[in-house]
Design a protein around this motif. Sequence first.
Motif, PDB file in Angstrom:
ATOM      1  N   SER A  36      51.319  50.433  27.977  1.00 53.67           N
ATOM      2  CA  SER A  36      51.818  50.338  26.603  1.00 53.67           C
ATOM      3  C   SER A  36      50.676  50.146  25.607  1.00 53.67           C
ATOM      4  CB  SER A  36      52.818  49.185  26.480  1.00 53.67           C
ATOM      5  OG  SER A  36      52.154  47.938  26.571  1.00 53.67           O
ATOM      6  N   LYS A  37      49.485  49.834  26.101  1.00 52.42           N
ATOM      7  CA  LYS A  37      48.342  49.573  25.235  1.00 52.42           C
ATOM      8  C   LYS A  37      47.335  50.714  25.185  1.00 52.42           C
ATOM      9  CE  LYS A  37      49.623  45.344  24.422  1.00 52.42           C
ATOM     10  NZ  LYS A  37      50.262  45.034  23.179  1.00 52.42           N
ATOM     11  N   VAL A  38      47.483  51.734  26.042  1.00 53.07           N
ATOM     12  CA  VAL A  38      46.488  52.807  26.097  1.00 53.07           C
ATOM     13  C   VAL A  38      47.168  54.166  26.009  1.00 53.07           C
ATOM     14  CG1 VAL A  38      44.827  51.476  27.461  1.00 53.07           C
ATOM     15  CG2 VAL A  38      46.469  52.939  28.614  1.00 53.07           C
ATOM     16  N   THR A  39      46.390  55.170  25.689  1.00 47.33           N
ATOM     17  CA  THR A  39      46.836  56.557  25.690  1.00 47.33           C
ATOM     18  C   THR A  39      46.133  57.262  26.836  1.00 47.33           C
ATOM     19  OG1 THR A  39      47.124  56.544  23.310  1.00 47.33           O
ATOM     20  CG2 THR A  39      46.896  58.687  24.358  1.00 47.33           C
ATOM     21  N   HIS A  72      51.565  58.067  25.683  1.00 45.45           N
ATOM     22  CA  HIS A  72      52.506  57.155  26.334  1.00 45.45           C
ATOM     23  C   HIS A  72      53.579  56.756  25.340  1.00 45.45           C
ATOM     24  CE1 HIS A  72      54.023  54.238  29.078  1.00 45.45           C
ATOM     25  NE2 HIS A  72      53.949  53.333  28.140  1.00 45.45           N
ATOM     26  N   ARG A  97      42.765  52.735  22.571  1.00 43.79           N
ATOM     27  CA  ARG A  97      43.803  51.703  22.566  1.00 43.79           C
ATOM     28  C   ARG A  97      44.649  51.841  21.329  1.00 43.79           C
ATOM     29  NH1 ARG A  97      42.185  45.830  24.409  1.00 43.79           N
ATOM     30  NH2 ARG A  97      44.253  45.590  23.603  1.00 43.79           N
ATOM     31  N   GLU A  98      45.918  51.613  21.495  1.00 43.75           N
ATOM     32  CA  GLU A  98      46.830  51.582  20.356  1.00 43.75           C
ATOM     33  C   GLU A  98      47.531  50.235  20.367  1.00 43.75           C
ATOM     34  OE1 GLU A  98      47.920  56.297  20.071  1.00 43.75           O
ATOM     35  OE2 GLU A  98      49.464  54.893  20.681  1.00 43.75           O
ATOM     36  N   ASP A  99      47.128  49.378  19.501  1.00 37.97           N
ATOM     37  CA  ASP A  99      47.725  48.030  19.442  1.00 37.97           C
ATOM     38  C   ASP A  99      48.837  47.964  18.438  1.00 37.97           C
ATOM     39  OD1 ASP A  99      44.544  46.497  19.995  1.00 37.97           O
ATOM     40  OD2 ASP A  99      46.111  47.007  21.412  1.00 37.97           O
ATOM     41  N   LEU A 124      52.602  47.074  31.144  1.00 34.51           N
ATOM     42  CA  LEU A 124      51.922  46.368  30.066  1.00 34.51           C
ATOM     43  C   LEU A 124      50.628  47.081  29.681  1.00 34.51           C
ATOM     44  CD1 LEU A 124      51.776  43.834  28.239  1.00 34.51           C
ATOM     45  CD2 LEU A 124      50.516  42.732  30.090  1.00 34.51           C
ATOM     46  N   VAL A 125      49.841  47.466  30.682  1.00 32.86           N
ATOM     47  CA  VAL A 125      48.586  48.181  30.410  1.00 32.86           C
ATOM     48  C   VAL A 125      48.876  49.530  29.763  1.00 32.86           C
ATOM     49  CG1 VAL A 125      46.591  49.299  31.488  1.00 32.86           C
ATOM     50  CG2 VAL A 125      47.285  47.017  32.229  1.00 32.86           C
TER      51      VAL A 125
END
Length: 158
Positions: free
Chosen positions: A113-116, A127, A156-158, A110-111
């Motif tokens: 999927s939200k960061v590069t 990612h 972050r990539e939301d 989960l983490v």
Amino acid sequence: MRFIFLLFIIVPIIEITLLINVGQAIGAWNTVGLVLLSAFIGVNMLRYQGFATLRRAQGRMATGEMPGREMVEGIVLAVGGALLLTPGFVTDVIGFLCLIPFTRQRFADLVMSKVTLINPTQGFHHHAGPGNFHHADPRDSSTLNKGDVIDGEYRRED
């Protein structure tokens, strides 16, 4: 931000209510003993899981790979350890979930999927799914999208 504020208000109220109810059911000293026992078991689990994660990270670094997953799992372990040391049953359950490998890996996914994640020694690692990284050479501008971050920073990539 509002969510975090509400969390700091709601979780202690739930914890206090639960501690009072358990204390009434099994006695105050038994409740204190149960909280201390969960902290003791949690700290020992944290030590074991932390060393296992550290060994995996060292193994990946030895092969020249970036231990991105292991770093994120280390953060999840640290959060779980802090929750286990916080008195209460709700925080203990969440803390134990952070220590169990299967659920810890889901939290890490989960983490991630939200960061590069970026490895400054090997370039840009974007990612693209749980455990998958694509390598791009930071010196080759054709492999990077405009606006990407380089040299150990993240976004972050939301």
